[in-house]
Motif scaffolding. Structure first.
Motif, PDB file in Angstrom:
ATOM      1  N   LEU A 117       0.737  -1.274   0.277  1.00 16.68           N
ATOM      2  CA  LEU A 117       0.038  -0.044  -0.274  1.00 16.68           C
ATOM      3  C   LEU A 117       0.863   1.481   0.065  1.00 16.68           C
ATOM      4  CD1 LEU A 117      -2.654  -0.636   3.238  1.00 16.68           C
ATOM      5  CD2 LEU A 117      -3.067  -0.986   0.256  1.00 16.68           C
ATOM      6  N   THR A 118       0.403   1.975  -0.681  1.00 22.55           N
ATOM      7  CA  THR A 118       0.547   3.360   0.030  1.00 22.55           C
ATOM      8  C   THR A 118       0.575   4.165   0.985  1.00 22.55           C
ATOM      9  OG1 THR A 118      -0.832   4.638  -1.493  1.00 22.55           O
ATOM     10  CG2 THR A 118       1.140   4.216  -2.787  1.00 22.55           C
ATOM     11  N   LEU A 119       1.200   5.111   1.583  1.00 20.53           N
ATOM     12  CA  LEU A 119       0.548   5.970   2.436  1.00 20.53           C
ATOM     13  C   LEU A 119      -0.587   6.316   2.494  1.00 20.53           C
ATOM     14  CD1 LEU A 119       3.734   7.639   3.336  1.00 20.53           C
ATOM     15  CD2 LEU A 119       3.336   5.645   4.137  1.00 20.53           C
ATOM     16  N   ARG A 120      -1.066   7.150   1.141  1.00 23.37           N
ATOM     17  CA  ARG A 120      -2.435   7.388   1.051  1.00 23.37           C
ATOM     18  C   ARG A 120      -3.188   6.543   0.735  1.00 23.37           C
ATOM     19  NH1 ARG A 120      -3.554  11.988  -2.484  1.00 23.37           N
ATOM     20  NH2 ARG A 120      -1.401  11.656  -4.128  1.00 23.37           N
ATOM     21  N   GLU A 121      -3.274   5.415   0.640  1.00 23.70           N
ATOM     22  CA  GLU A 121      -3.990   4.048   1.157  1.00 23.70           C
ATOM     23  C   GLU A 121      -4.983   3.471   2.162  1.00 23.70           C
ATOM     24  OE1 GLU A 121      -4.195   2.059  -3.748  1.00 23.70           O
ATOM     25  OE2 GLU A 121      -2.206   1.517  -1.993  1.00 23.70           O
ATOM     26  N   ILE A 122      -3.588   3.680   2.697  1.00 19.77           N
ATOM     27  CA  ILE A 122      -4.246   3.662   4.512  1.00 19.77           C
ATOM     28  C   ILE A 122      -5.063   4.187   5.320  1.00 19.77           C
ATOM     29  CG2 ILE A 122      -2.310   2.895   7.025  1.00 19.77           C
ATOM     30  CD1 ILE A 122      -0.338   2.195   4.818  1.00 19.77           C
ATOM     31  N   GLY A 123      -5.902   3.983   5.523  1.00 23.53           N
ATOM     32  CA  GLY A 123      -6.988   5.298   6.319  1.00 23.53           C
ATOM     33  C   GLY A 123      -7.309   4.247   7.766  1.00 23.53           C
ATOM     34  N   VAL A 124      -8.324   4.513   8.147  1.00 19.88           N
ATOM     35  CA  VAL A 124      -9.228   4.642   9.444  1.00 19.88           C
ATOM     36  C   VAL A 124      -9.702   2.608   9.534  1.00 19.88           C
ATOM     37  CG1 VAL A 124     -10.909   4.770  11.031  1.00 19.88           C
ATOM     38  CG2 VAL A 124      -9.123   6.599   9.868  1.00 19.88           C
ATOM     39  N   ALA A 125     -10.440   2.741   7.889  1.00 17.56           N
ATOM     40  CA  ALA A 125     -11.424   1.723   7.929  1.00 17.56           C
ATOM     41  C   ALA A 125     -10.621   0.779   7.961  1.00 17.56           C
ATOM     42  CB  ALA A 125     -12.279   1.889   6.373  1.00 17.56           C
ATOM     43  N   ARG A 126      -8.933   0.835   7.088  1.00 17.49           N
ATOM     44  CA  ARG A 126      -8.150  -1.008   6.025  1.00 17.49           C
ATOM     45  C   ARG A 126      -7.700  -0.801   7.818  1.00 17.49           C
ATOM     46  NH1 ARG A 126      -5.993  -2.023   2.072  1.00 17.49           N
ATOM     47  NH2 ARG A 126      -6.796  -0.470   0.780  1.00 17.49           N
ATOM     48  N   CYS A 127      -7.132   0.234   9.238  1.00 13.09           N
ATOM     49  CA  CYS A 127      -6.264   0.082   9.865  1.00 13.09           C
ATOM     50  C   CYS A 127      -7.127  -0.973  11.080  1.00 13.09           C
ATOM     51  CB  CYS A 127      -5.453   1.043  10.585  1.00 13.09           C
ATOM     52  SG  CYS A 127      -4.416   2.735   9.411  1.00 13.09           S
ATOM     53  N   ASP A 128      -8.493   0.447  11.242  1.00 19.33           N
ATOM     54  CA  ASP A 128      -9.471  -0.735  12.144  1.00 19.33           C
ATOM     55  C   ASP A 128      -9.496  -2.576  11.868  1.00 19.33           C
ATOM     56  OD1 ASP A 128     -11.704   0.334  13.838  1.00 19.33           O
ATOM     57  OD2 ASP A 128     -12.541  -0.772  12.701  1.00 19.33           O
ATOM     58  N   GLN A 129      -9.917  -2.677   9.905  1.00 21.24           N
ATOM     59  CA  GLN A 129     -10.193  -3.796   9.802  1.00 21.24           C
ATOM     60  C   GLN A 129      -8.586  -4.463  10.333  1.00 21.24           C
ATOM     61  OE1 GLN A 129     -12.897  -5.096   9.414  1.00 21.24           O
ATOM     62  NE2 GLN A 129     -12.569  -7.193   8.190  1.00 21.24           N
TER      63      GLN A 129
END
Length: 393
Positions: A117-129
């Motif tokens: 992943l790129t940094l831009r693609e790492i969001g809250v939903a992805r981290c939470d999951q």
């Protein structure tokens, strides 16, 4: 009057013109992060489309950060990890063992899920999951992963590569309910007997006794110290006239480096002087006679050459002896919980926390004290006085 200065991240008047190619070019002056206004332009088939493309370009520049490296929102996550580890080394605040633990957790727990992943693609939903899925395997793994992921992304936020840290907004991890366990007095005596049998030289397989394990256990029971703190005790830390032991260091085994004594324990409050009970004082006296040196820097527990024992070696010996005795679940940390439980039952949690070197008694209650299920028997007398039958039944 002087004109007001245009703030960073803003653009001026947008102008458009049709180029010989037939495309419409939109342009403006954009003030970058370094304060310099630069020409930004974009082309499209129509003036409206070119203007939209220009504004999108300016918005994207607004996410870029003045970092010391080449990180950008479209940088791969592994680039941030490498930059983060370099930043840790540059600060030099972390102990070597902690730094190695962070790198291990990042490479084994986080990178397998985020490497593509790129940094831009790492969001809250992805981290939470990600953290929820990992927590199904192990709460401890999810907790460790959250720590290092948050630290790495926090660096990207500080350097303005990302506008926010997504880990700050994930759902809370819920620890499975656990009741701290402790040894009974009978179990402690059984452990002592098993160690004495092993140290007497009985012909058994496995690690050979060196005459120190019994004394190590007595010191853990008499001080509540962590195993690393016990192994870091020097002659100069012992005062047998009181008698007392000063806890002021720990043993660390950095990966790829020799085991050494670290000149400070886990936390500032872990540095403490503990008056020791008679059984611990007796064990320390016997061990001092075995050492055969008056060097104040000599370790109380060590290999024959005087080098520090490793905590893993002591744990291995303890497991071996407990297997011989048919006992299970006995670890160095269980002695620490046993001491905390005993002190709490007789003198309260505040003294237990002080003895363990905890900064907050809540830690002692949650992780170290076995719950006493017996309710204060005074309730029976109170209820008798309130509800006893009047007269004959």
């Amino acid at each position: 009057m002087s004109r007001p200065r245009v703030t960073i991240g803003t653009y001026g008047e947008i102008t458009t013109r049709r180029r010989p190619s037939g495309l419409v070019e939109a342009r403006t002056r954009y003030r970058d992060w370094d304060g310099v206004a630069r020409l930004v332009q974009a082309s499209a088939a129509s003036a409206a489309a070119a203007t939209r493309a220009l504004k999108a370009k300016c918005a994207e520049r607004n996410l870029l950060a003045p970092t010391a490296g080449t990180l950008a929102p479209d940088s791969p996550f592994p680039d941030l990890v490498a930059y983060w580890l370099e930043d840790i080394d540059l600060e030099g605040r972390l102990a070597t063992a902690t730094r190695q633990l962070y790198e291990r957790d990042m490479r084994t727990l986080v990178l397998p899920a985020f490497a593509g992943l790129t940094l831009r693609e790492i969001g809250v939903a992805r981290c939470d999951q990600f953290l929820k899925q990992l927590a199904k395997q192990s709460y401890a793994k999810a907790k460790h992963a959250r720590v290092v992921l948050r630290l790495a992304l926090a660096l990207a936020v500080r350097h303005e590569v990302l506008p926010r840290n997504p880990v700050d907004h994930v759902a809370r991890l819920h620890r499975p309910g656990q009741v701290p366990d402790a040894l009974s007095a009978a179990e402690v005596d059984a452990i002592r007997a098993a160690i004495a049998y092993w140290e007497a030289g009985r012909p058994v397989s496995g690690p050979k006794p060196d005459g120190q394990l019994g004394a190590i256990v007595e010191v853990m029971l008499g001080t509540s110290a962590r195993i690393g703190e016990v192994l870091a005790i020097r002659r100069r830390d012992i005062d047998l006239t009181v008698p007392s032991i000063r806890i002021c260091g720990t043993i660390v085994s950095p990966r790829g480096e020799p085991t050494v004594r670290q000149d400070h324990p886990k936390t500032a409050k872990s540095r403490r002087t503990v008056k020791i009970p008679s059984f611990t004082a007796s064990a320390v006296r016997r061990r001092l006679l075995q050492l055969g040196t008056i060097d104040p820097e000599a370790l109380l527990f060590c290999y024959r050459e005087g080098t520090p024992l490793t905590t893993n070696n002591v744990r291995r010996q303890l497991r071996h002896v407990m297997d011989l005795a048919g006992l299970s679940g006995v670890t160095p940390h269980k002695f620490r919980r046993t001491v905390a439980t005993a002190i709490n039952e007789h003198a309260g949690v505040e003294l237990a926390a002080e003895l363990l070197g905890h900064t907050d008694p809540k830690i002692t209650i949650q992780h170290y004290i076995r719950r006493n299920e017996m309710v204060n028997p005074a309730t029976a007398a109170i209820l008798d006085a309130a509800f006893a039958r009047q007269g004959a039944p």
